[in-house]
Design a protein around this motif. Sequence first.
Motif, PDB file in Angstrom:
ATOM      1  N   ARG A  78      28.622  47.747  67.293  1.00 56.49           N
ATOM      2  CA  ARG A  78      29.877  47.432  67.958  1.00 56.49           C
ATOM      3  C   ARG A  78      31.055  48.112  67.267  1.00 56.49           C
ATOM      4  O   ARG A  78      31.977  48.598  67.917  1.00 56.49           O
ATOM      5  CB  ARG A  78      30.093  45.927  67.994  1.00 56.49           C
ATOM      6  N   ALA A  79      31.042  48.146  65.938  1.00 57.63           N
ATOM      7  CA  ALA A  79      32.127  48.786  65.200  1.00 57.63           C
ATOM      8  C   ALA A  79      32.148  50.287  65.482  1.00 57.63           C
ATOM      9  O   ALA A  79      33.227  50.883  65.655  1.00 57.63           O
ATOM     10  CB  ALA A  79      31.971  48.530  63.703  1.00 57.63           C
ATOM     11  N   ALA A  80      30.980  50.910  65.556  1.00 55.42           N
ATOM     12  CA  ALA A  80      30.912  52.344  65.846  1.00 55.42           C
ATOM     13  C   ALA A  80      31.404  52.627  67.262  1.00 55.42           C
ATOM     14  O   ALA A  80      32.140  53.599  67.495  1.00 55.42           O
ATOM     15  CB  ALA A  80      29.485  52.849  65.668  1.00 55.42           C
ATOM     16  N   ALA A  81      31.020  51.781  68.221  1.00 51.76           N
ATOM     17  CA  ALA A  81      31.464  51.965  69.598  1.00 51.76           C
ATOM     18  C   ALA A  81      32.973  51.764  69.712  1.00 51.76           C
ATOM     19  O   ALA A  81      33.655  52.500  70.437  1.00 51.76           O
ATOM     20  CB  ALA A  81      30.729  50.997  70.522  1.00 51.76           C
ATOM     21  N   LYS A  82      33.496  50.787  68.983  1.00 51.79           N
ATOM     22  CA  LYS A  82      34.930  50.532  69.023  1.00 51.79           C
ATOM     23  C   LYS A  82      35.704  51.702  68.419  1.00 51.79           C
ATOM     24  O   LYS A  82      36.736  52.116  68.954  1.00 51.79           O
ATOM     25  CB  LYS A  82      35.246  49.239  68.267  1.00 51.79           C
ATOM     26  N   ALA A  83      35.196  52.250  67.314  1.00 50.77           N
ATOM     27  CA  ALA A  83      35.857  53.393  66.683  1.00 50.77           C
ATOM     28  C   ALA A  83      35.832  54.601  67.614  1.00 50.77           C
ATOM     29  O   ALA A  83      36.819  55.332  67.726  1.00 50.77           O
ATOM     30  CB  ALA A  83      35.174  53.720  65.359  1.00 50.77           C
ATOM     31  N   GLU A  84      34.707  54.804  68.294  1.00 52.73           N
ATOM     32  CA  GLU A  84      34.600  55.917  69.230  1.00 52.73           C
ATOM     33  C   GLU A  84      35.540  55.729  70.414  1.00 52.73           C
ATOM     34  O   GLU A  84      36.183  56.674  70.874  1.00 52.73           O
ATOM     35  CB  GLU A  84      33.154  56.017  69.722  1.00 52.73           C
ATOM     36  N   LYS A  85      35.640  54.492  70.885  1.00 48.95           N
ATOM     37  CA  LYS A  85      36.501  54.194  72.026  1.00 48.95           C
ATOM     38  C   LYS A  85      37.974  54.405  71.666  1.00 48.95           C
ATOM     39  O   LYS A  85      38.735  54.966  72.451  1.00 48.95           O
ATOM     40  CB  LYS A  85      36.262  52.759  72.478  1.00 48.95           C
ATOM     41  N   THR A  86      38.362  53.957  70.470  1.00 49.21           N
ATOM     42  CA  THR A  86      39.757  54.136  70.064  1.00 49.21           C
ATOM     43  C   THR A  86      40.074  55.610  69.838  1.00 49.21           C
ATOM     44  O   THR A  86      41.177  56.053  70.145  1.00 49.21           O
ATOM     45  CB  THR A  86      40.077  53.328  68.799  1.00 49.21           C
ATOM     46  N   ALA A  87      39.107  56.373  69.326  1.00 46.86           N
ATOM     47  CA  ALA A  87      39.334  57.803  69.142  1.00 46.86           C
ATOM     48  C   ALA A  87      39.495  58.500  70.487  1.00 46.86           C
ATOM     49  O   ALA A  87      40.352  59.377  70.651  1.00 46.86           O
ATOM     50  CB  ALA A  87      38.178  58.417  68.368  1.00 46.86           C
ATOM     51  N   ALA A  88      38.691  58.099  71.462  1.00 47.55           N
ATOM     52  CA  ALA A  88      38.800  58.678  72.799  1.00 47.55           C
ATOM     53  C   ALA A  88      40.119  58.284  73.446  1.00 47.55           C
ATOM     54  O   ALA A  88      40.750  59.090  74.139  1.00 47.55           O
ATOM     55  CB  ALA A  88      37.628  58.235  73.660  1.00 47.55           C
ATOM     56  N   ALA A  89      40.559  57.051  73.225  1.00 48.58           N
ATOM     57  CA  ALA A  89      41.825  56.593  73.797  1.00 48.58           C
ATOM     58  C   ALA A  89      43.001  57.344  73.181  1.00 48.58           C
ATOM     59  O   ALA A  89      43.947  57.703  73.875  1.00 48.58           O
ATOM     60  CB  ALA A  89      41.986  55.096  73.588  1.00 48.58           C
ATOM     61  N   GLN A  90      42.940  57.587  71.895  1.00 48.79           N
ATOM     62  CA  GLN A  90      44.013  58.334  71.239  1.00 48.79           C
ATOM     63  C   GLN A  90      44.041  59.775  71.715  1.00 48.79           C
ATOM     64  O   GLN A  90      45.103  60.361  71.896  1.00 48.79           O
ATOM     65  CB  GLN A  90      43.849  58.275  69.726  1.00 48.79           C
ATOM     66  N   ALA A  91      42.867  60.352  71.944  1.00 56.52           N
ATOM     67  CA  ALA A  91      42.810  61.720  72.459  1.00 56.52           C
ATOM     68  C   ALA A  91      43.353  61.776  73.880  1.00 56.52           C
ATOM     69  O   ALA A  91      44.027  62.740  74.257  1.00 56.52           O
ATOM     70  CB  ALA A  91      41.380  62.229  72.413  1.00 56.52           C
ATOM     71  N   ALA A  92      43.068  60.745  74.672  1.00 56.22           N
ATOM     72  CA  ALA A  92      43.573  60.698  76.047  1.00 56.22           C
ATOM     73  C   ALA A  92      45.086  60.513  76.058  1.00 56.22           C
ATOM     74  O   ALA A  92      45.775  61.050  76.925  1.00 56.22           O
ATOM     75  CB  ALA A  92      42.897  59.576  76.816  1.00 56.22           C
ATOM     76  N   LYS A  93      45.619  59.757  75.113  1.00 56.17           N
ATOM     77  CA  LYS A  93      47.066  59.560  75.051  1.00 56.17           C
ATOM     78  C   LYS A  93      47.774  60.821  74.596  1.00 56.17           C
ATOM     79  O   LYS A  93      48.930  61.035  74.936  1.00 56.17           O
ATOM     80  CB  LYS A  93      47.411  58.400  74.113  1.00 56.17           C
ATOM     81  N   ALA A  94      47.072  61.647  73.825  1.00 53.60           N
ATOM     82  CA  ALA A  94      47.664  62.900  73.372  1.00 53.60           C
ATOM     83  C   ALA A  94      47.912  63.830  74.552  1.00 53.60           C
ATOM     84  O   ALA A  94      48.883  64.578  74.570  1.00 53.60           O
ATOM     85  CB  ALA A  94      46.772  63.566  72.341  1.00 53.60           C
ATOM     86  N   VAL A  95      47.033  63.768  75.557  1.00 55.96           N
ATOM     87  CA  VAL A  95      47.226  64.542  76.774  1.00 55.96           C
ATOM     88  C   VAL A  95      48.299  63.837  77.597  1.00 55.96           C
ATOM     89  O   VAL A  95      48.377  62.618  77.617  1.00 55.96           O
ATOM     90  CB  VAL A  95      45.895  64.630  77.565  1.00 55.96           C
ATOM     91  N   VAL A  96      49.105  64.593  78.296  1.00 57.46           N
ATOM     92  CA  VAL A  96      50.173  64.000  79.084  1.00 57.46           C
ATOM     93  C   VAL A  96      49.561  63.108  80.152  1.00 57.46           C
ATOM     94  O   VAL A  96      48.694  63.513  80.906  1.00 57.46           O
ATOM     95  CB  VAL A  96      51.031  65.102  79.734  1.00 57.46           C
ATOM     96  N   THR A  97      50.022  61.887  80.217  1.00 61.02           N
ATOM     97  CA  THR A  97      49.506  60.927  81.176  1.00 61.02           C
ATOM     98  C   THR A  97      50.172  61.172  82.526  1.00 61.02           C
ATOM     99  O   THR A  97      51.397  61.171  82.635  1.00 61.02           O
ATOM    100  CB  THR A  97      49.788  59.491  80.711  1.00 61.02           C
ATOM    101  N   LEU A  98      49.332  61.371  83.552  1.00 59.63           N
ATOM    102  CA  LEU A  98      49.833  61.618  84.891  1.00 59.63           C
ATOM    103  C   LEU A  98      49.641  60.383  85.744  1.00 59.63           C
ATOM    104  O   LEU A  98      48.776  59.557  85.488  1.00 59.63           O
ATOM    105  CB  LEU A  98      49.076  62.795  85.526  1.00 59.63           C
TER     106      LEU A  98
END
Length: 106
Positions: A57-77
């Motif tokens: 669960r901790a690994a999945a959460k870390a992966e999810k937060t990393a993906a969310a941060q990468a998505a926020k780095a891209v301009v949100t449309l």
Amino acid sequence: MVIHYLASQDTVACGRTGSSLNRSPEIAQVSCKLCLRSVEKSASEPVRKTPSLAELRAAAKAEKTAAAQAAKAVVTLSPRAEWQQRLAQLPGRNRLPRGSRRQVFI
């Protein structure tokens, strides 16, 4: 008479407890099969431990937060802008028109 392997001062290798247990630190004197197996297991390669549910669960959460941060780095449309961008990437002009009127025939 069973003689157990003395793993440390307080514990016997097979897990039995009691003050009346005959125990010995020498493997040659041990006759308890469970103690002998535990000594053999500890002498062989270390056992591969599967990750616990908490670790997964901790690994999945870390992966999810990393993906969310990468998505926020891209301009949100907005959803409409994302759809227009996706339509613009389609080859040619052979897509359905996006009018406000209802289409009679496609």
